[in-house]
Scaffold this active site. Structure first.
Site, PDB file in Angstrom:
ATOM      1  N   CYS A  44       5.848   1.659   2.848  1.00 18.46           N
ATOM      2  CA  CYS A  44       6.702   1.513   4.037  1.00 18.46           C
ATOM      3  C   CYS A  44       7.085   0.140   4.597  1.00 18.46           C
ATOM      4  CB  CYS A  44       5.553   1.861   5.191  1.00 18.46           C
ATOM      5  SG  CYS A  44       3.872   0.913   4.963  1.00 18.46           S
TER       6      CYS A  44
ATOM      7  N   LYS B 264      -7.598  14.277   6.122  1.00 16.57           N
ATOM      8  CA  LYS B 264      -6.633  15.336   5.645  1.00 16.57           C
ATOM      9  C   LYS B 264      -5.631  14.326   4.885  1.00 16.57           C
ATOM     10  CE  LYS B 264      -3.381  16.959   5.533  1.00 16.57           C
ATOM     11  NZ  LYS B 264      -2.349  17.066   4.152  1.00 16.57           N
TER      12      LYS B 264
ATOM     13  N   GLU C  23       0.954   4.984  12.420  1.00 13.90           N
ATOM     14  CA  GLU C  23       1.635   3.709  11.390  1.00 13.90           C
ATOM     15  C   GLU C  23       2.747   4.829  10.894  1.00 13.90           C
ATOM     16  OE1 GLU C  23       0.841   0.860  11.435  1.00 13.90           O
ATOM     17  OE2 GLU C  23      -1.000   0.923  12.616  1.00 13.90           O
TER      18      GLU C  23
ATOM     19  N   GLU D 133      15.244   4.839   6.191  1.00 13.13           N
ATOM     20  CA  GLU D 133      14.284   4.561   5.176  1.00 13.13           C
ATOM     21  C   GLU D 133      14.485   5.532   3.822  1.00 13.13           C
ATOM     22  OE1 GLU D 133      10.179   6.157   5.874  1.00 13.13           O
ATOM     23  OE2 GLU D 133       9.599   4.265   5.558  1.00 13.13           O
TER      24      GLU D 133
HETATM   25  P1  NDP Z   1       4.631  12.779   5.964  1.00  9.63           P
HETATM   26  O1  NDP Z   1       4.856  12.181   7.356  1.00  9.63           O
HETATM   27  O2  NDP Z   1       5.674  13.734   5.471  1.00  9.63           O
HETATM   28  O3  NDP Z   1       3.145  13.090   5.766  1.00  9.63           O
HETATM   29  C1  NDP Z   1       2.000  12.393   6.088  1.00  9.63           C
HETATM   30  C2  NDP Z   1       0.810  13.102   6.365  1.00  9.63           C
HETATM   31  O4  NDP Z   1       0.962  13.968   7.255  1.00  9.63           O
HETATM   32  C3  NDP Z   1       0.702  14.083   5.112  1.00  9.63           C
HETATM   33  O5  NDP Z   1      -0.847  14.207   5.098  1.00  9.63           O
HETATM   34  C4  NDP Z   1       0.984  15.426   5.547  1.00  9.63           C
HETATM   35  O6  NDP Z   1       0.513  16.372   4.915  1.00  9.63           O
HETATM   36  C5  NDP Z   1       0.736  15.402   7.187  1.00  9.63           C
HETATM   37  N1  NDP Z   1       1.638  16.069   7.919  1.00  9.63           N
HETATM   38  C6  NDP Z   1       2.887  16.631   7.528  1.00  9.63           C
HETATM   39  N2  NDP Z   1       3.211  17.353   8.716  1.00  9.63           N
HETATM   40  C7  NDP Z   1       2.366  17.393   9.608  1.00  9.63           C
HETATM   41  C8  NDP Z   1       2.014  17.935  10.899  1.00  9.63           C
HETATM   42  N3  NDP Z   1       2.901  18.686  11.604  1.00  9.63           N
HETATM   43  N4  NDP Z   1       0.881  17.671  11.611  1.00  9.63           N
HETATM   44  C9  NDP Z   1      -0.070  16.807  11.172  1.00  9.63           C
HETATM   45  N5  NDP Z   1       0.059  16.276   9.690  1.00  9.63           N
HETATM   46  C10 NDP Z   1       1.179  16.488   9.145  1.00  9.63           C
HETATM   47  O7  NDP Z   1       4.897  11.286   5.231  1.00  9.63           O
HETATM   48  P2  NDP Z   1       5.028  11.173   3.644  1.00  9.63           P
HETATM   49  O8  NDP Z   1       3.284  11.536   3.213  1.00  9.63           O
HETATM   50  O9  NDP Z   1       6.182  11.538   2.949  1.00  9.63           O
HETATM   51  O10 NDP Z   1       4.786   9.572   3.531  1.00  9.63           O
HETATM   52  C11 NDP Z   1       5.879   8.612   3.616  1.00  9.63           C
HETATM   53  C12 NDP Z   1       5.941   8.244   4.987  1.00  9.63           C
HETATM   54  O11 NDP Z   1       4.905   7.462   5.292  1.00  9.63           O
HETATM   55  C13 NDP Z   1       7.173   7.067   4.886  1.00  9.63           C
HETATM   56  O12 NDP Z   1       8.088   7.561   6.144  1.00  9.63           O
HETATM   57  C14 NDP Z   1       6.368   5.835   5.119  1.00  9.63           C
HETATM   58  O13 NDP Z   1       7.231   4.770   5.592  1.00  9.63           O
HETATM   59  C15 NDP Z   1       5.237   5.973   5.923  1.00  9.63           C
HETATM   60  N6  NDP Z   1       4.251   5.134   5.673  1.00  9.63           N
HETATM   61  C16 NDP Z   1       3.906   4.310   6.594  1.00  9.63           C
HETATM   62  C17 NDP Z   1       3.279   3.348   6.606  1.00  9.63           C
HETATM   63  C18 NDP Z   1       2.677   2.295   7.824  1.00  9.63           C
HETATM   64  O14 NDP Z   1       1.672   1.596   7.575  1.00  9.63           O
HETATM   65  N7  NDP Z   1       3.612   2.330   8.948  1.00  9.63           N
HETATM   66  C19 NDP Z   1       2.393   3.041   5.453  1.00  9.63           C
HETATM   67  C20 NDP Z   1       2.638   4.144   4.126  1.00  9.63           C
HETATM   68  C21 NDP Z   1       3.500   5.096   4.464  1.00  9.63           C
HETATM   69  P3  NDP Z   1       1.392  17.091   3.399  1.00  9.63           P
HETATM   70  O15 NDP Z   1       1.967  16.109   2.789  1.00  9.63           O
HETATM   71  O16 NDP Z   1       0.003  17.548   2.753  1.00  9.63           O
HETATM   72  O17 NDP Z   1       1.992  18.307   3.903  1.00  9.63           O
END
Ligand code: NDP
Length: 487
Positions: free
Chosen positions: A283, A175, A249, A385
């Site tokens: 990240c 997803k 992650e 962040e």
């Molecule tokens: P989000 O946590 O908002 O979303 C990540 C994914 O989770 C998206 O596909 C989103 O869907 C989905 N999602 C949102 N709510 C839910 C839920 N309740 N249950 C299950 N899935 C859900 O993060 P961002 O997309 O804004 O990405 C940025 C973040 O990712 C930053 O905090 C960054 O640090 C982190 N990150 C961490 C990395 C690591 O390796 N540690 C690497 C890269 C990024 P949708 O957006 O379609 O609603």
């Protein structure tokens, strides 16, 4: 290509037009709609999980060499279409074309890396606790994986989960983020081309709070592999309705320490690259730098020059620009909020602080690389962040002060050290409470070594052999032997 993927789901080896509501996908450099995705319905989610379940036994039982071959074919198919896939990524994410192409090639590299690991899944023979027993410890694939990914690296963050799952013998339902779904759907195209059996890889789309959450709660999903924010990661951990394996992650607030012994030019180059690349939407981006006081002003002067030399443009028109548009309005708004907070609390603006001027930037989410100095931990830039092109800098007076400040965060993803003195390097690397420490370089994550966070930055690993271990259960087989008859 995007028009062919619009509204589509990849389930059970075939393409279906989703029946759910449509969500527009926008080009963040222009604000124009480039296509739409379907919000997967409960039936479609169930269908995808059922397809992955049906495919699991057959895929897991294949000889490792066959799974390895499939991953090599996938890597080749992806690399062969790097230009086309990069175009899709730039259109939905905003990063310059050359950078997007680099990410696609790294995805291909991940396919080949895990193809090689697939044939090296060994077990252990453990000496028995009595002379007539011995134990085998073997690794078995967990089952069906639900992969939920963010928008900043739309190919690699799907790829690490996909490749490690497939190499281990798991099947997967992916997803991707709503902002960048077409890269994941384009990967599904390559899965088809590579003739990976039907149902082994499935891609569904829709809002995370509904479709992602449904995967988390689905009894047919054995493991969640999630990359995203710490808040959503925590929610996922708390909301699973059955016990299942999870790798999370999550976010970071990554420090860099520059000591007096550092190669100052190298430190500046590293800081600028890892703070502003992908518009800071990384990240492991460097969010804050602690510089030894005697070289503090020299560092700031050089960082200003290096940041101002970065080129910004629409990533499609200017493939070799250093920076493109930010992926959406939200991270841009947060960047401005953190900048305003820092300035209000006494930070000094070194460079940036506004959007670039001109017609080319009028409709997209653009911002100039921004550096603020004399920062304190009362400022959000030093503790939260930002996920945008904002860097906070502060002086320090002793290594222990630098370490204490660097560790003063709920996060523990990556940290960076620039120092030539090996005593300093040892002192710092053993005391920084982070899953990754990069010394005199800013590539904290590479394919052949484990990559993962501590504290609120998550649990579990990606990359390397450790990344693949996340997709196995261990099984202990304890065997008792009798004396052979007629000995
Ligand atoms: P989000 O946590 O908002 O979303 C990540 C994914 O989770 C998206 O596909 C989103 O869907 C989905 N999602 C949102 N709510 C839910 C839920 N309740 N249950 C299950 N899935 C859900 O993060 P961002 O997309 O804004 O990405 C940025 C973040 O990712 C930053 O905090 C960054 O640090 C982190 N990150 C961490 C990395 C690591 O390796 N540690 C690497 C890269 C990024 P949708 O957006 O379609 O609603």
């Amino acid at each position: 290509m995007i028009s062919e993927l619009s509204g589509k789901l990849f389930i059970g080896g075939g393409w279906k037009t989703g029946v759910g509501a449509r969500i527009a996908v926008l080009n963040p450099a222009t604000g124009e709609s480039i296509g739409e995705i379907a919000a997967s319905t409960a039936d479609e989610i169930n269908e995808a999980v059922a397809a992955a379940r049906a495919a699991f036994r057959g895929w897991a039982d294949l000889p490792a060499k066959a799974r390895s071959g499939a991953l090599h074919r996938l890597g080749d198919a992806i690399a062969a279409d790097a230009d086309g896939m990069a175009r899709i990524m730039t259109m939905e994410q905003g990063k310059p074309l050359n950078e997007a192409r680099g990410e696609i090639l790294k995805l291909a590299e991940a396919c080949h890396f895990y193809a090689e690991e697939a044939v090296r899944v060994h077990g252990e023979i453990v000496p028995g606790d009595t002379t007539d027993h011995h134990s085998l410890v073997i690794r078995e694939p967990i089952g069906v994986v639900g992969a939920i990914t963010p928008w900043n690296y739309p190919a690699e963050l799907v790829g690490w989960k996909l490749c490690a799952s497939l190499a281990a013998g798991c099947t997967i339902v992916i997803k991707p983020a709503d902002l960048t779904p077409f890269t994941a759907l384009a990967i599904a195209r390559k899965v088809e081309e590579a003739k990976i059996p039907a149902g082994v890889v499935n891609v569904i789309t829709g809002p995370g709070s509904v479709v992602g959450q449904a995967l988390v709660e689905h009894p047919g999903v054995d493991k969640i592999a999630f990359t995203g924010s710490s808040s959503v990661g925590l929610r996922i951990q708390q909301s699973a309705t059955t016990v299942k394996r999870m790798s999370l992650e999550l976010g970071g607030n990554c420090p860099m320490i520059v000591t007096e012994s550092a190669d100052l030019d190298a430190a500046v180059k590293g800081a600028v690259r890892r703070s502003f690349r992908n518009m800071g939407q990384i990240c492991i981006a460097i969010n804050r730098v602690y510089v030894a006081r005697p070289i503090y002003e020299a560092f700031l002067a050089k960082v200003k020059v290096a940041a101002e030399a970065l080129t910004i443009g629409n990533g499609l028109d200017k493939p070799d620009a250093d920076l493109g548009a930010m992926a959406s309005a939200d991270p841009l708004a947060k960047t401005k909020e953190h900048l305003g907070d820092a300035l209000a609390k006494g930070a000094r603006l070194v460079t940036g602080g506004a959007a670039p001027e001109g017609e080319a930037f009028a409709r997209g989410h653009f911002f100039r690389p921004t550096v603020v100095a004399d920062c304190t931990h009362a400022m959000k830039v030093m503790s939260e962040e930002t996920f945008g092109p904002l860097l906070g800098v502060a002086p320090y007076d002793g290594l222990d002060e630098a370490i204490a400040r660097a560790n003063d965060t709920p996060y523990g993803l990556a940290s960076y050290v620039y120092a030539k003195d090996m005593d300093e390097v040892r002192y710092l690397t053993t005391r920084l409470d982070y899953g990754n420490v990069a010394v005199n370089n800013v590539d904290a994550g590479v394919m052949n070594a484990p990559y993962g966070g501590r504290k609120q930055s998550g649990v579990g690993y990606e990359h390397g052999r450790e990344g693949m271990l996340e997709y196995f259960n261990f099984k202990h087989i304890r065997i008792r032997h009798d004396e052979p008859k007629g000995r």
